[in-house]
Design an enzyme around this catalytic site. Structure first.
Site, short mmCIF file in Angstrom:
data_model
loop_
_atom_site.label_atom_id
_atom_site.label_comp_id
_atom_site.label_asym_id
_atom_site.label_seq_id
_atom_site.Cartn_x
_atom_site.Cartn_y
_atom_site.Cartn_z
N GLU A 1 -1.87 -1.99 -6.79
CA GLU A 1 -2.31 -1.64 -8.15
C GLU A 1 -1.11 -1.23 -9.02
OE1 GLU A 1 -5.63 -0.13 -5.33
OE2 GLU A 1 -3.46 -0.44 -5.26
N GLU B 1 5.26 -2.43 1.58
CA GLU B 1 5.59 -1.29 2.44
C GLU B 1 7.09 -1.22 2.70
OE1 GLU B 1 1.46 -1.02 5.00
OE2 GLU B 1 3.27 -1.68 6.03
N ASN B 2 7.48 -0.09 3.23
CA ASN B 2 8.86 0.13 3.63
C ASN B 2 8.81 1.07 4.82
OD1 ASN B 2 11.57 1.72 3.44
ND2 ASN B 2 11.85 -0.15 2.24
N TYR C 1 8.03 5.30 4.55
CA TYR C 1 6.74 5.15 3.90
C TYR C 1 6.67 5.57 2.43
CZ TYR C 1 3.86 3.36 7.69
OH TYR C 1 3.30 2.57 8.64
N CYS D 1 1.85 0.61 -3.81
CA CYS D 1 0.53 0.00 -3.74
C CYS D 1 0.44 -1.20 -4.67
CB CYS D 1 -0.54 1.01 -4.14
SG CYS D 1 -0.60 2.49 -3.09
N ASN E 1 0.62 -4.97 -2.22
CA ASN E 1 1.29 -3.79 -1.69
C ASN E 1 2.58 -4.19 -0.97
OD1 ASN E 1 -0.62 -4.86 0.29
ND2 ASN E 1 -0.17 -3.09 1.58
N CYS F 1 -5.80 4.62 -4.34
CA CYS F 1 -5.37 5.96 -3.94
C CYS F 1 -5.22 6.84 -5.19
CB CYS F 1 -4.05 5.89 -3.18
SG CYS F 1 -2.60 5.52 -4.21
#
Length: 162
Positions: free
Chosen positions: A74, A63-64, A67, A72, A61, A111
């Site tokens: 996957e 992030e930033n 958001y 993710c 994953n 998710c």
């Protein structure tokens, strides 16, 4: 009005009960979360995709601070696999996670967005994708198809203009 039920199928196992190949996929997914960029959530996720040609693609994953701009693990792995090997089927995806801020006790399920992406690849290749979901206590949930994780997946052949 009629109530209907959907039955889903999955296997719950311990890591040591899996084949050596599946254990290796999960081990690689665990190693992949060390490449996660998660300074905001502290939630590290690794994903490993096994392709039909034997290639293994890893993702973590990312992030930033804005958001919605993150991605993710996957989808990182699936999109990379799709870009590098567009005509090779995805056989299995293994996912593992840990947190730097709390204890993760159960399997972490993808998710909704990741499930939908997996569903699209499954439909594209007309072949099921196995999903191995690993927890830090070495419980593993195994689904033999994305449909077991997303029974009402969005599909619309009419959106594809031929």
């Amino acid at each position: 009005m009629k109530e209907e039920k959907i039955e889903l199928s999955f296997v719950r196992a311990k890591l040591h009960e899996l084949s050596a190949a599946d254990q290796d996929l999960i081990k690689t997914a665990k190693q992949s979360f060390s490449n996660a960029y998660a300074p905001y959530s502290g939630f590290l996720v690794g994903a490993t995709v096994l392709l039909e040609n034997g290639e293994i693609i890893n993702g973590s994953n990312q992030e930033n601070v804005a958001y919605p701009s993150g991605l993710c693990a996957e989808r990182v792995a699936l999109f990379y696999a799709g870009a590098k090997y567009p005509n090779i089927s995805i056989k299995t995806i293994a996912v593992s996670a840990k947190s730097t801020t709390f204890k993760v006790n159960d399997v972490v399920s993808p998710c909704g967005a990741c499930r939908q992406v997996m569903a699209e690849y499954e439909q594209k290749q007309e072949e099921s994708i196995r999903i191995l979901l690993h927890s830090p206590n070495d419980d593993v949930l195994i689904a033999n198809s994305v449909e077991d994780l997303l029974p009402f997946m969005f599909t619309s052949p009419l959106l594809k203009k031929h």
